[in-house]
Write an enzyme that holds these catalytic residues in place. Sequence first.
Site, PDB file in Angstrom:
ATOM      1  N   VAL A   1      32.371  20.270 -22.962  1.00 28.80           N
ATOM      2  CA  VAL A   1      33.136  18.942 -22.925  1.00 28.80           C
ATOM      3  C   VAL A   1      33.804  18.991 -24.632  1.00 28.80           C
ATOM      4  O   VAL A   1      33.292  19.647 -25.489  1.00 28.80           O
ATOM      5  CB  VAL A   1      32.242  17.775 -22.991  1.00 28.80           C
ATOM      6  CG1 VAL A   1      31.897  17.917 -21.578  1.00 28.80           C
ATOM      7  CG2 VAL A   1      31.198  17.673 -24.133  1.00 28.80           C
ATOM      8  N   CYS A   2      34.901  18.220 -24.725  1.00 29.20           N
ATOM      9  CA  CYS A   2      35.726  17.995 -25.796  1.00 29.20           C
ATOM     10  C   CYS A   2      36.273  16.855 -25.535  1.00 29.20           C
ATOM     11  O   CYS A   2      36.237  15.994 -24.531  1.00 29.20           O
ATOM     12  CB  CYS A   2      36.521  19.092 -26.240  1.00 29.20           C
ATOM     13  SG  CYS A   2      37.928  19.339 -25.472  1.00 29.20           S
ATOM     14  N   GLN A   3      37.210  16.324 -26.657  1.00 27.52           N
ATOM     15  CA  GLN A   3      37.807  15.013 -26.449  1.00 27.52           C
ATOM     16  C   GLN A   3      38.997  15.125 -25.538  1.00 27.52           C
ATOM     17  O   GLN A   3      39.058  13.835 -24.939  1.00 27.52           O
ATOM     18  CB  GLN A   3      38.177  14.345 -27.767  1.00 27.52           C
ATOM     19  CG  GLN A   3      38.148  13.154 -28.045  1.00 27.52           C
ATOM     20  CD  GLN A   3      36.754  12.227 -28.025  1.00 27.52           C
ATOM     21  OE1 GLN A   3      35.798  12.831 -28.268  1.00 27.52           O
ATOM     22  NE2 GLN A   3      36.831  11.257 -27.126  1.00 27.52           N
TER      23      GLN A   3
ATOM     24  N   LEU B   1      36.708  14.061 -22.703  1.00 23.92           N
ATOM     25  CA  LEU B   1      35.989  12.745 -22.743  1.00 23.92           C
ATOM     26  C   LEU B   1      36.775  11.541 -22.852  1.00 23.92           C
ATOM     27  O   LEU B   1      36.025  10.359 -22.399  1.00 23.92           O
ATOM     28  CB  LEU B   1      34.873  12.842 -23.908  1.00 23.92           C
ATOM     29  CG  LEU B   1      33.879  13.938 -23.895  1.00 23.92           C
ATOM     30  CD1 LEU B   1      32.958  14.099 -25.231  1.00 23.92           C
ATOM     31  CD2 LEU B   1      32.774  13.628 -22.859  1.00 23.92           C
TER      32      LEU B   1
END
Length: 239
Positions: free
Chosen positions: A146-148, A175
């Site tokens: 996951v990342c933003q 996210l």
Amino acid sequence: MAVLGLSTAFCPPRGSWIAVRLRNGATGRSSGSLSFRRSSAATAVAVRAEVSFVSGDEAKRLVAEEGYAVLDIRDRRQYERAHVRGSAHVPLYIENEDNDIGTIIKRQAHNNFAGLFYGLAFTKPNQDFTKMVKSKFSPESKLLVVCQEGLRSTAAAEALEREGFQNLACIMSGLQTLKPGTFESVGEFELQNAGKAGLVVVQGKISRILGAVLITLLLFITVFPDQAQQLFDLAGIKL
């Protein structure tokens, strides 16, 4: 060495391919439309696994029902603002604290604009990223990366895929697309808002517009220095 590739690139957002490498081939045999070479020496087979791109709800199911571990690859600041409880943190980019003259100038420029207005850290690629992940997880592990925004997690998954990880998933657009409460989180922010910081958060649209104006002004001065000097002279501004 012969390389055989099978691709499902026409079926986004899921894609996979398998590469079979056969070394020291002496004779060939055909089977249908595929060609193989056999050798009395050892045969090396490399398999590139599938990376799945999923929604927030599907990501939650993968963790809850299929045993996926969450691997957060954002920078330290975003991770500290909010992260999934129990997630592992291995940043794809790390803060750049190098002190050569070129880096110092770039860092100062960054901190006065992107850092000040958007709260973005001045970073560089983490050269030990895959090594650090492999110290925490085996290639057989199921990982939700996951990342933003979804871009860094895609790059991270591709890097891990090259290292032999075979069960990888990423959240489409990152996210920031999660509905509140999708995952239990730790930090002062909601997961979907962990990428928002700096003056654009404190002062909203005013700082967002001012930041865009200042960045445009900096680009104008850089690209058209003579015209910029003339405008400053007319305004009575000395550089």
